[in-house]
Enzyme design. Structure first.
Site, mmCIF file in Angstrom:
data_model
loop_
_atom_site.group_PDB
_atom_site.id
_atom_site.type_symbol
_atom_site.label_atom_id
_atom_site.label_comp_id
_atom_site.label_asym_id
_atom_site.label_seq_id
_atom_site.Cartn_x
_atom_site.Cartn_y
_atom_site.Cartn_z
ATOM 1 N N LYS A 1 0.874 -1.183 0.000
ATOM 2 C CA LYS A 1 0.000 0.000 0.000
ATOM 3 C C LYS A 1 0.906 1.227 0.000
ATOM 4 O O LYS A 1 2.035 1.171 0.489
ATOM 5 C CB LYS A 1 -0.853 0.023 1.273
ATOM 6 C CG LYS A 1 -1.869 -1.098 1.389
ATOM 7 C CD LYS A 1 -3.246 -0.611 0.933
ATOM 8 C CE LYS A 1 -4.290 -1.705 0.998
ATOM 9 N NZ LYS A 1 -4.656 -2.030 2.364
ATOM 10 N N HIS B 1 2.131 6.974 2.481
ATOM 11 C CA HIS B 1 1.734 8.341 2.139
ATOM 12 C C HIS B 1 1.929 9.323 3.288
ATOM 13 O O HIS B 1 2.375 8.955 4.373
ATOM 14 C CB HIS B 1 0.283 8.355 1.644
ATOM 15 C CG HIS B 1 -0.701 7.789 2.629
ATOM 16 N ND1 HIS B 1 -1.055 8.445 3.783
ATOM 17 C CD2 HIS B 1 -1.390 6.621 2.635
ATOM 18 C CE1 HIS B 1 -1.922 7.716 4.448
ATOM 19 N NE2 HIS B 1 -2.135 6.592 3.782
ATOM 20 N N HIS C 1 1.229 8.693 6.910
ATOM 21 C CA HIS C 1 2.133 7.872 7.710
ATOM 22 C C HIS C 1 3.209 8.683 8.418
ATOM 23 O O HIS C 1 3.958 8.154 9.235
ATOM 24 C CB HIS C 1 2.818 6.811 6.839
ATOM 25 C CG HIS C 1 1.875 5.750 6.367
ATOM 26 N ND1 HIS C 1 1.496 5.643 5.059
ATOM 27 C CD2 HIS C 1 1.213 4.776 7.027
ATOM 28 C CE1 HIS C 1 0.649 4.631 4.924
ATOM 29 N NE2 HIS C 1 0.466 4.090 6.111
HETATM 30 N N1 ARG Z 1 -0.550 -1.526 10.046
HETATM 31 C C1 ARG Z 1 -1.507 -0.785 10.832
HETATM 32 C C2 ARG Z 1 -2.079 0.346 10.016
HETATM 33 O O1 ARG Z 1 -1.475 0.782 9.053
HETATM 34 C C3 ARG Z 1 -0.924 -0.208 12.082
HETATM 35 C C4 ARG Z 1 -0.368 -1.237 13.030
HETATM 36 C C5 ARG Z 1 -0.464 -0.794 14.437
HETATM 37 N N2 ARG Z 1 0.182 -1.671 15.359
HETATM 38 C C6 ARG Z 1 -0.351 -2.738 15.964
HETATM 39 N N3 ARG Z 1 0.387 -3.454 16.760
HETATM 40 N N4 ARG Z 1 -1.597 -3.060 15.769
HETATM 41 O O2 ARG Z 1 -3.158 0.813 10.340
#
Ligand code: ARG
Length: 568
Positions: A127, A130, A133
């Site tokens: 993905k 962007h 982030h």
């Molecule tokens: N990958 C997730 C996102 O982009 C964030 C991860 C957050 N960390 C976790 N341990 N759940 O929304």
């Protein structure tokens, strides 16, 4: 360094036996108006214990403190004891220490080496990385650096979103319509286009959904071909992410993301069952959290596949077992507040006393002036593009200004990237904000370039002093007792406490604010005073202060994740 508040509390303790040193320290105030002293001690609370009018108590304490060499004077005003610190020893202490400690100035040992996890950035594979982030990435990195400066042993984790049913879809799409070369040339946009195409085609031919489910199941079972493709998608994505991390100077100790926990989930599900926490609901398995005012947490889908929170449960347990963390800190958007409340609650229900050490550090949204982003409609602004544009524009500004340097590229990078980072960290994290280019690159506002410019100015003053700047220890503090010089000393002194406060509140903007204050204090000093004056002793004292300010500003910037250029 002396901790002034603590010293004062000890002295006051000799006067008021009824309170502990800690209680006294908590009561000491810093008056808004410096005419009321550097510190002030209110006596209202003592009236009850001592059965005396507060002003009388204050008078008694003030008399008792008078004559102590720590003070220039001590005054009783109404119910307050106003204390004026003896300036010269204080100035020497602060400035000598900043010069002696250098890069270590501002550090403390609050953390006592305790292990802490700071999880930040954690983008989803395939993905776009962007502008949204930027928040977790930059705020998280600063919290990591601040906590290291506080003496914690920080483990930096990027919890990559590299698992889930979407990878089944992507593999299917790749097999039907993809080609290796496109992925290699332009990984993320290409993979994203497969994902989009899959959804369009699956509308027409629903059997594709079954194919994707089966493919994901094969991936979950570790089948060779699926695993190879998934691994390749992940590697290509990570290459792109790493370019951005490199620009930002960010490093990790671990990239163990969601996929890392795929083989650790059955045990968690089993444990939840044993502890009678799982409940069936429409074919799925959930943990009922209604008694705690939370919506139910789905653990297993009806087809047996696991979910985001299942992986986070396995992850938290793994982290505790592996790192024995004192705190497990997640820097993740406030949209996931509920998720982390559920996670913490379930761990508590499982009987883990350390669930209290789970800390979610949430933040608000960033939007663009041009309007909101939408991945689906292709309105995405890549973080890498933002950073590169900042570098380009900075390069133009530096050229226009005619900065004497043979390393424009390096400075443009430090200042351009720094501008974006500083802007991000100026905002109180929980607030939503709008990204505004003008504001980011303003060299005169309260911005990264302004602070870096001030730093370069300190460096230039010291360069111009030549040999005189070689040994500044043993300077005479009497030249720094007044006006903007003394204000600057106090700002430099405050750095250590500010770092601790910012770290304890997980709020880098507190430090950012203080760095601006230090820069402004230096610039005022620079304008008010002639630093390279003919009087040798005076010049030495002022250069010592300049050197201390330079160190304090640099160390502050480093904890935001920024560089401090010697020239600009
Ligand atoms: N990958 C997730 C996102 O982009 C964030 C991860 C957050 N960390 C976790 N341990 N759940 O929304």
């Amino acid at each position: 360094m002396i901790n002034v508040k603590e010293e004062l509390a000890k002295l006051l303790k000799e006067q008021v036996a009824d309170l502990t040193v800690e209680e006294i320290a908590g009561m000491i105030e810093v008056p808004q108006n410096s005419e009321m002293g550097d510190y002030s001690f209110p006596c209202f609370r003592l009236a009850k214990v001592l059965r005396k009018a507060p002003p009388l108590i204050a008078k008694g304490i003030a008399d008792g403190l008078a004559g102590n060499p720590m003070f220039e004077k001590v005054e009783q005003v109404n119910a307050y004891v106003n204390m004026f610190i003896a300036k010269e020893p204080f100035i020497s202490e602060v400035v000598e220490e900043a010069m002696a400690k250098g890069d270590d100035y501002g550090k403390s040992n609050v953390g006592q080496g305790r292990p802490e996890i700071v999880e930040f950035s954690s983008p989803n594979i395939a993905k776009p990385f962007h502008i949204g982030h930027i928040r977790s990435t930059v705020i998280g990195n600063s919290i990591n650096l601040i906590h290291q400066a506080m003496g914690f042993h920080v483990i930096r984790i990027n919890h990559l979103g590299d698992y889930g049913t979407q990878f089944g879809k992507m593999i299917v799409a790749f097999r039907h319509w993809g080609n290796e070369e496109d992925v290699r040339n332009n990984p993320i946009p290409t993979l994203l286009s497969y994902y989009t195409k899959f959804h369009v085609e699956a509308e027409k031919d629903p059997s594709l959904n079954d194919e994707a489910r089966e493919t994901f199941a094969r991936l979950e079972h570790g089948e060779e071909e699926e695993t190879r493709l998934w691994q390749w998608f992940r590697d290509e994505s990570l290459k792109e992410f790493n370019r951005v991390y490199k620009l930002l100077g960010i490093e990790y100790d671990s990239y163990a993301g969601e996929s890392f926990y795929s083989d650790k989930m059955p045990a968690v599900v089993e444990e939840l069952k044993e502890k009678n926490l799982l409940k069936e609901s429409q074919g799925a398995e959930i943990v009922d959290l209604e008694p705690y005012g939370l919506t139910p947490a789905p653990i297993l889908k009806s087809d047996g596949s696991t979910l985001y929170i299942t992986r986070d449960l396995a992850c938290a347990k793994y982290r505790k077992a592996t790192y024995d963390f004192y705190k497990n800190i997640y820097v993740v958007a406030s949209q996931q507040n509920l998720h982390f409340q559920q996670l913490k609650k379930i761990l508590e229900l499982m009987g883990y006393e350390w669930s209290k050490d789970i800390v979610h550090v949430p933040f608000g949204l960033v939007s663009l002036e041009e309007g909101t982003m939408s991945t689906r409609e292709g309105r995405v602004v890549f973080l890498e593009d933002v950073l590169n544009r900042a570098i380009d524009e900075t390069r133009d500004i530096i050229r226009e200004k005619g900065v004497a340097t043979d390393n424009i590229e390096e400075i443009a990078k430090q200042v351009g990237v720094g501008a974006v980072v500083f802007n991000e960290l100026s905002n109180n994290r929980i607030k939503d904000y709008v990204f505004n280019w003008k504001q980011v690159l303003d060299f005169n506002g309260e911005t990264g370039p302004y602070v870096q410019y001030t730093y370069a100015r300190c460096a230039s003053v010291l360069r111009n002093a030549g040999e005189d700047a070689n040994d500044l220890t043993g300077f005479d503090p009497q030249y720094l007792k007044e006006g903007s010089a003394y204000t600057l000393v106090k700002e430099i002194y405050a750095l250590t406490d500010v770092i601790i406060e910012a770290g304890t509140k997980y709020e880098p903007s507190i430090l950012t604010r203080h760095i601006v204050d230090m820069a402004q204090a230096f610039n005022k000093f620079y304008h008010d005073e002639h630093i390279l004056t003919d009087n040798k002793e005076e010049r030495k004292a002022k250069l010592a202060l300049t050197s201390a300010a330079k160190t304090a500003i640099k160390n502050g910037l480093k904890l935001l994740g920024m560089e401090a250029p010697e020239r600009m």
